[in-house]
Design a protein around this motif. Structure first.
Motif, PDB file in Angstrom:
ATOM      1  N   MET A   1      76.242   7.254  81.800  1.00 26.90           N
ATOM      2  CA  MET A   1      75.763   8.616  81.588  1.00 26.90           C
ATOM      3  C   MET A   1      74.476   8.622  80.735  1.00 26.90           C
ATOM      4  SD  MET A   1      75.941  11.838  82.078  1.00 26.90           S
ATOM      5  CE  MET A   1      77.565  12.117  82.795  1.00 26.90           C
ATOM      6  N   ARG A   2      74.439   7.765  79.712  1.00 22.73           N
ATOM      7  CA  ARG A   2      73.257   7.708  78.860  1.00 22.73           C
ATOM      8  C   ARG A   2      72.022   7.333  79.673  1.00 22.73           C
ATOM      9  NH1 ARG A   2      73.432   4.393  73.290  1.00 22.73           N
ATOM     10  NH2 ARG A   2      74.968   6.033  72.905  1.00 22.73           N
ATOM     11  N   TYR A   3      72.190   6.363  80.585  1.00 20.16           N
ATOM     12  CA  TYR A   3      71.074   5.933  81.419  1.00 20.16           C
ATOM     13  C   TYR A   3      70.572   7.084  82.291  1.00 20.16           C
ATOM     14  CZ  TYR A   3      68.489   3.626  85.153  1.00 20.16           C
ATOM     15  OH  TYR A   3      67.526   3.273  86.061  1.00 20.16           O
ATOM     16  N   VAL A   4      71.494   7.850  82.846  1.00 21.66           N
ATOM     17  CA  VAL A   4      71.126   8.982  83.709  1.00 21.66           C
ATOM     18  C   VAL A   4      70.330  10.012  82.905  1.00 21.66           C
ATOM     19  CG1 VAL A   4      72.013  10.909  85.079  1.00 21.66           C
ATOM     20  CG2 VAL A   4      73.101   8.665  85.245  1.00 21.66           C
ATOM     21  N   ILE A   5      70.814  10.344  81.708  1.00 23.19           N
ATOM     22  CA  ILE A   5      70.113  11.303  80.851  1.00 23.19           C
ATOM     23  C   ILE A   5      68.720  10.793  80.514  1.00 23.19           C
ATOM     24  CG2 ILE A   5      70.113  12.415  78.581  1.00 23.19           C
ATOM     25  CD1 ILE A   5      73.192  12.405  78.735  1.00 23.19           C
ATOM     26  N   GLU A   6      68.645   9.503  80.208  1.00 30.89           N
ATOM     27  CA  GLU A   6      67.353   8.902  79.863  1.00 30.89           C
ATOM     28  C   GLU A   6      66.353   9.061  81.000  1.00 30.89           C
ATOM     29  OE1 GLU A   6      65.558   4.425  79.139  1.00 30.89           O
ATOM     30  OE2 GLU A   6      67.550   4.903  78.340  1.00 30.89           O
ATOM     31  N   GLN A   7      66.786   8.829  82.221  1.00 27.60           N
ATOM     32  CA  GLN A   7      65.886   8.937  83.371  1.00 27.60           C
ATOM     33  C   GLN A   7      65.393  10.366  83.571  1.00 27.60           C
ATOM     34  OE1 GLN A   7      64.767   6.044  84.665  1.00 27.60           O
ATOM     35  NE2 GLN A   7      66.128   5.330  83.026  1.00 27.60           N
ATOM     36  N   TYR A   8      66.267  11.333  83.349  1.00 24.98           N
ATOM     37  CA  TYR A   8      65.850  12.736  83.467  1.00 24.98           C
ATOM     38  C   TYR A   8      64.875  13.108  82.355  1.00 24.98           C
ATOM     39  CZ  TYR A   8      69.025  14.048  87.252  1.00 24.98           C
ATOM     40  OH  TYR A   8      69.646  14.169  88.465  1.00 24.98           O
ATOM     41  N   LEU A   9      65.147  12.665  81.141  1.00 24.40           N
ATOM     42  CA  LEU A   9      64.273  12.989  80.016  1.00 24.40           C
ATOM     43  C   LEU A   9      62.875  12.409  80.220  1.00 24.40           C
ATOM     44  CD1 LEU A   9      66.638  12.499  76.932  1.00 24.40           C
ATOM     45  CD2 LEU A   9      65.750  14.651  77.832  1.00 24.40           C
ATOM     46  N   LYS A  10      62.809  11.234  80.829  1.00 24.26           N
ATOM     47  CA  LYS A  10      61.517  10.583  81.026  1.00 24.26           C
ATOM     48  C   LYS A  10      60.653  11.280  82.077  1.00 24.26           C
ATOM     49  CE  LYS A  10      62.614   5.989  79.281  1.00 24.26           C
ATOM     50  NZ  LYS A  10      62.796   4.551  79.561  1.00 24.26           N
ATOM     51  N   LYS A  11      61.233  12.243  82.769  1.00 27.72           N
ATOM     52  CA  LYS A  11      60.455  13.021  83.734  1.00 27.72           C
ATOM     53  C   LYS A  11      59.622  14.108  83.060  1.00 27.72           C
ATOM     54  CE  LYS A  11      63.527  12.279  87.701  1.00 27.72           C
ATOM     55  NZ  LYS A  11      64.342  12.932  88.761  1.00 27.72           N
ATOM     56  N   PHE A  12      59.948  14.411  81.815  1.00 26.56           N
ATOM     57  CA  PHE A  12      59.192  15.422  81.076  1.00 26.56           C
ATOM     58  C   PHE A  12      57.904  14.825  80.521  1.00 26.56           C
ATOM     59  CE2 PHE A  12      63.472  17.202  80.933  1.00 26.56           C
ATOM     60  CZ  PHE A  12      63.233  18.556  81.161  1.00 26.56           C
ATOM     61  N   ASP A  13      56.850  15.632  80.510  1.00 28.52           N
ATOM     62  CA  ASP A  13      55.581  15.198  79.919  1.00 28.52           C
ATOM     63  C   ASP A  13      55.657  15.189  78.398  1.00 28.52           C
ATOM     64  OD1 ASP A  13      54.311  14.907  82.407  1.00 28.52           O
ATOM     65  OD2 ASP A  13      53.867  17.050  82.479  1.00 28.52           O
ATOM     66  N   ALA A  14      56.456  16.082  77.838  1.00 31.82           N
ATOM     67  CA  ALA A  14      56.604  16.162  76.381  1.00 31.82           C
ATOM     68  C   ALA A  14      57.958  16.774  76.046  1.00 31.82           C
ATOM     69  CB  ALA A  14      55.480  16.995  75.773  1.00 31.82           C
ATOM     70  N   ILE A  15      58.523  16.349  74.929  1.00 38.32           N
ATOM     71  CA  ILE A  15      59.832  16.841  74.485  1.00 38.32           C
ATOM     72  C   ILE A  15      59.718  17.275  73.026  1.00 38.32           C
ATOM     73  CG2 ILE A  15      62.251  16.233  74.029  1.00 38.32           C
ATOM     74  CD1 ILE A  15      62.000  14.144  76.278  1.00 38.32           C
ATOM     75  N   SER A  16      60.239  18.450  72.723  1.00 40.68           N
ATOM     76  CA  SER A  16      60.260  18.919  71.337  1.00 40.68           C
ATOM     77  C   SER A  16      61.702  19.144  70.893  1.00 40.68           C
ATOM     78  CB  SER A  16      59.458  20.212  71.188  1.00 40.68           C
ATOM     79  OG  SER A  16      60.038  21.259  71.961  1.00 40.68           O
ATOM     80  N   VAL A  17      61.937  18.963  69.615  1.00 39.52           N
ATOM     81  CA  VAL A  17      63.250  19.185  69.011  1.00 39.52           C
ATOM     82  C   VAL A  17      63.043  19.948  67.702  1.00 39.52           C
ATOM     83  CG1 VAL A  17      64.360  17.159  70.034  1.00 39.52           C
ATOM     84  CG2 VAL A  17      63.139  16.940  67.862  1.00 39.52           C
ATOM     85  N   GLN A 199      50.156  24.110  68.156  1.00 37.81           N
ATOM     86  CA  GLN A 199      49.257  23.089  68.693  1.00 37.81           C
ATOM     87  C   GLN A 199      49.983  22.189  69.682  1.00 37.81           C
ATOM     88  OE1 GLN A 199      45.847  22.998  67.937  1.00 37.81           O
ATOM     89  NE2 GLN A 199      45.944  21.708  69.766  1.00 37.81           N
ATOM     90  N   PHE A 200      51.257  21.873  69.374  1.00 32.88           N
ATOM     91  CA  PHE A 200      52.051  21.067  70.306  1.00 32.88           C
ATOM     92  C   PHE A 200      52.164  21.784  71.652  1.00 32.88           C
ATOM     93  CE2 PHE A 200      56.144  20.372  72.367  1.00 32.88           C
ATOM     94  CZ  PHE A 200      56.152  18.997  72.530  1.00 32.88           C
ATOM     95  N   LEU A 201      52.435  23.083  71.621  1.00 31.31           N
ATOM     96  CA  LEU A 201      52.538  23.855  72.866  1.00 31.31           C
ATOM     97  C   LEU A 201      51.199  23.875  73.596  1.00 31.31           C
ATOM     98  CD1 LEU A 201      54.684  26.899  71.660  1.00 31.31           C
ATOM     99  CD2 LEU A 201      55.444  24.988  73.055  1.00 31.31           C
ATOM    100  N   ALA A 202      50.108  24.108  72.860  1.00 29.15           N
ATOM    101  CA  ALA A 202      48.777  24.171  73.474  1.00 29.15           C
ATOM    102  C   ALA A 202      48.395  22.846  74.130  1.00 29.15           C
ATOM    103  CB  ALA A 202      47.744  24.553  72.411  1.00 29.15           C
ATOM    104  N   ASN A 203      48.829  21.754  73.493  1.00 31.23           N
ATOM    105  CA  ASN A 203      48.488  20.431  74.018  1.00 31.23           C
ATOM    106  C   ASN A 203      49.293  20.043  75.254  1.00 31.23           C
ATOM    107  OD1 ASN A 203      46.642  20.099  71.970  1.00 31.23           O
ATOM    108  ND2 ASN A 203      47.996  18.852  70.701  1.00 31.23           N
TER     109      ASN A 203
END
Length: 207
Positions: A1-17, A199-203
């Motif tokens: 499951m962790r691997y699957v989540i990782e692959q989906y997350l890597k499809k994003f150009d940027a991630i914020s938390v 700035q993160f959003l603008a970038n």
């Protein structure tokens, strides 16, 4: 499951938390980078269009997510000490397994109650946020201690960790909650964090 989540997350150009622990999880568990930014509610400094005119009232506003058997006694302790009326903006009793909003006040009324208060007592991240937005004295308790990372991270960044209490027992012996909050200093820190978050959003969001 962790691997699957990782692959989906890597499809994003940027991630914020919203907290450093989330950034750490993204990096250590899913091998992706994440940027810590403010909760979206903090990107605005005014909610006048939502609340309308604000009239300050002599009231303690109380909002809680978790059931705490001593919560009401804590409300009375603060209200009596500060000579405030109590306004509860939470449901007295949750209705389990019922997908309904019955018993809750509207979002505009909820925000307006905090804006008009003299003191905010809560275990909620967003109630705490709106107390800060409206420059209110407040005290915050954990709803679920293991999930308080975003609460503690924000309080630390704004220099407000003395407003957090692990338990009601920790709160009673101290008067720190009566100290005036230096909101000029808080605003300076908050504005700096806002600029970085915007700035993160603008970038990362093409216009």
């Amino acid at each position: 499951m962790r691997y699957v989540i990782e692959q989906y997350l890597k499809k994003f150009d940027a991630i914020s938390v919203r907290e450093f622990s989330g950034k750490k999880i993204c990096n250590s568990s899913f091998n992706v980078s994440a940027e810590v930014v403010l909760d979206p509610t903090l990107l605005l400094d005014s909610y006048e269009s939502l609340t309308g005119n604000i009239t300050l009232k002599n009231m303690l506003v109380s909002f809680k997510l978790a059931d705490k058997k001593e919560w009401e006694s804590l409300e009375y302790l603060i209200a009596n000490d500060l000579n405030l009326n109590i306004k509860r903006i939470y449901r007295k009793k949750a209705i389990r397994y019922l997908p309904s909003f019955r018993g809750y006040i509207s979002v505009p009324a909820w925000v307006k109650s905090i804006a008009e208060s003299a003191f905010v007592l809560t275990d909620s991240y967003h109630a705490m946020i709106f107390a800060i937005i409206y420059r209110k004295p407040f005290a915050v308790f954990p709803s679920v201690k293991q999930r308080m990372g975003r609460v503690l991270y924000l309080l630390e960044k704004l220099g407000l960790t003395d407003r957090y209490y692990e338990s009601i027992e920790d709160f009673r012996p101290t008067n720190k909650w009566k100290n005036e909050i230096d909101y000029k200093s808080v605003e300076i820190k908050l504005n700096d964090l806002r600029k970085k978050s915007v700035q993160f959003l603008a970038n990362n969001i093409p216009l």
